[in-house]
Design a protein around this motif. Structure first.
Motif, PDB file in Angstrom:
ATOM      1  N   GLU A   5       0.821  -1.312  -0.151  1.00  0.00           N
ATOM      2  CA  GLU A   5       0.388  -0.303  -0.257  1.00  0.00           C
ATOM      3  C   GLU A   5       0.561   1.248   0.150  1.00  0.00           C
ATOM      4  O   GLU A   5       1.034   2.230  -0.667  1.00  0.00           O
ATOM      5  CB  GLU A   5      -0.986   0.144   0.954  1.00  0.00           C
TER       6      GLU A   5
ATOM      7  N   LEU B 100      -1.669  -1.303  -4.949  1.00  0.00           N
ATOM      8  CA  LEU B 100      -2.463  -1.553  -4.891  1.00  0.00           C
ATOM      9  C   LEU B 100      -3.832  -1.011  -5.733  1.00  0.00           C
ATOM     10  O   LEU B 100      -3.855   0.201  -5.163  1.00  0.00           O
ATOM     11  CB  LEU B 100      -3.095  -1.930  -3.975  1.00  0.00           C
ATOM     12  N   ASP B 101      -5.127  -1.171  -6.108  1.00  0.00           N
ATOM     13  CA  ASP B 101      -5.858  -0.492  -5.930  1.00  0.00           C
ATOM     14  C   ASP B 101      -7.024  -0.124  -5.427  1.00  0.00           C
ATOM     15  O   ASP B 101      -6.455  -0.655  -4.343  1.00  0.00           O
ATOM     16  CB  ASP B 101      -6.983  -1.308  -7.476  1.00  0.00           C
ATOM     17  N   THR B 102      -8.139   0.542  -5.539  1.00  0.00           N
ATOM     18  CA  THR B 102      -9.155   0.797  -3.729  1.00  0.00           C
ATOM     19  C   THR B 102      -9.396  -0.497  -3.620  1.00  0.00           C
ATOM     20  O   THR B 102      -9.990  -0.397  -2.524  1.00  0.00           O
ATOM     21  CB  THR B 102     -10.401   1.621  -4.406  1.00  0.00           C
ATOM     22  N   ASP B 103      -9.370  -1.402  -4.337  1.00  0.00           N
ATOM     23  CA  ASP B 103     -10.110  -3.022  -4.124  1.00  0.00           C
ATOM     24  C   ASP B 103      -9.169  -3.844  -2.697  1.00  0.00           C
ATOM     25  O   ASP B 103      -9.049  -5.157  -2.618  1.00  0.00           O
ATOM     26  CB  ASP B 103     -10.313  -3.611  -5.240  1.00  0.00           C
ATOM     27  N   GLY B 104      -8.181  -3.733  -3.014  1.00  0.00           N
ATOM     28  CA  GLY B 104      -6.099  -4.198  -2.518  1.00  0.00           C
ATOM     29  C   GLY B 104      -6.008  -5.012  -3.739  1.00  0.00           C
ATOM     30  O   GLY B 104      -5.280  -6.195  -3.306  1.00  0.00           O
ATOM     31  N   ASN B 105      -6.226  -4.766  -5.260  1.00  0.00           N
ATOM     32  CA  ASN B 105      -5.933  -5.955  -6.136  1.00  0.00           C
ATOM     33  C   ASN B 105      -4.747  -4.984  -7.254  1.00  0.00           C
ATOM     34  O   ASN B 105      -4.472  -4.366  -6.423  1.00  0.00           O
ATOM     35  CB  ASN B 105      -6.948  -6.042  -7.353  1.00  0.00           C
TER      36      ASN B 105
ATOM     37  N   LYS C 233      -2.194  -3.145  -9.133  1.00  0.00           N
ATOM     38  CA  LYS C 233      -2.679  -2.209 -10.372  1.00  0.00           C
ATOM     39  C   LYS C 233      -2.396  -2.534 -11.379  1.00  0.00           C
ATOM     40  O   LYS C 233      -0.668  -3.708 -11.699  1.00  0.00           O
ATOM     41  CB  LYS C 233      -2.171  -0.980  -9.997  1.00  0.00           C
TER      42      LYS C 233
END
Length: 59
Positions: A42, A47-52, A54
């Motif tokens: 993080e 990571l994107d906003t969903d935690g995956n 990028k």
């Protein structure tokens, strides 16, 4: 009869945290285990906003 799984000591390759609860990219080499903890991923904006991860980020 059930047995308790014994997990190896895992260390974050970026910050050195021991056995992080959430981790990415685990690597086991000759009994030595390392990973990247969620906090480090993080902090590096991997990571994107969903935690995956990028798009384009490979661990």
């Amino acid at each position: 009869m059930s047995r308790t799984a014994i997990l190896p000591l895992m260390t974050c390759r970026k910050c050195g945290a021991s056995n992080p609860v959430i981790f990415l990219a685990p690597v086991i080499v000759k009994g030595s285990c390392s990973c990247i903890c969620l906090d480090c991923a993080e902090a590096r904006s991997w990571l994107d906003t969903d935690g995956n991860l990028k798009p384009g980020v490979e661990l």
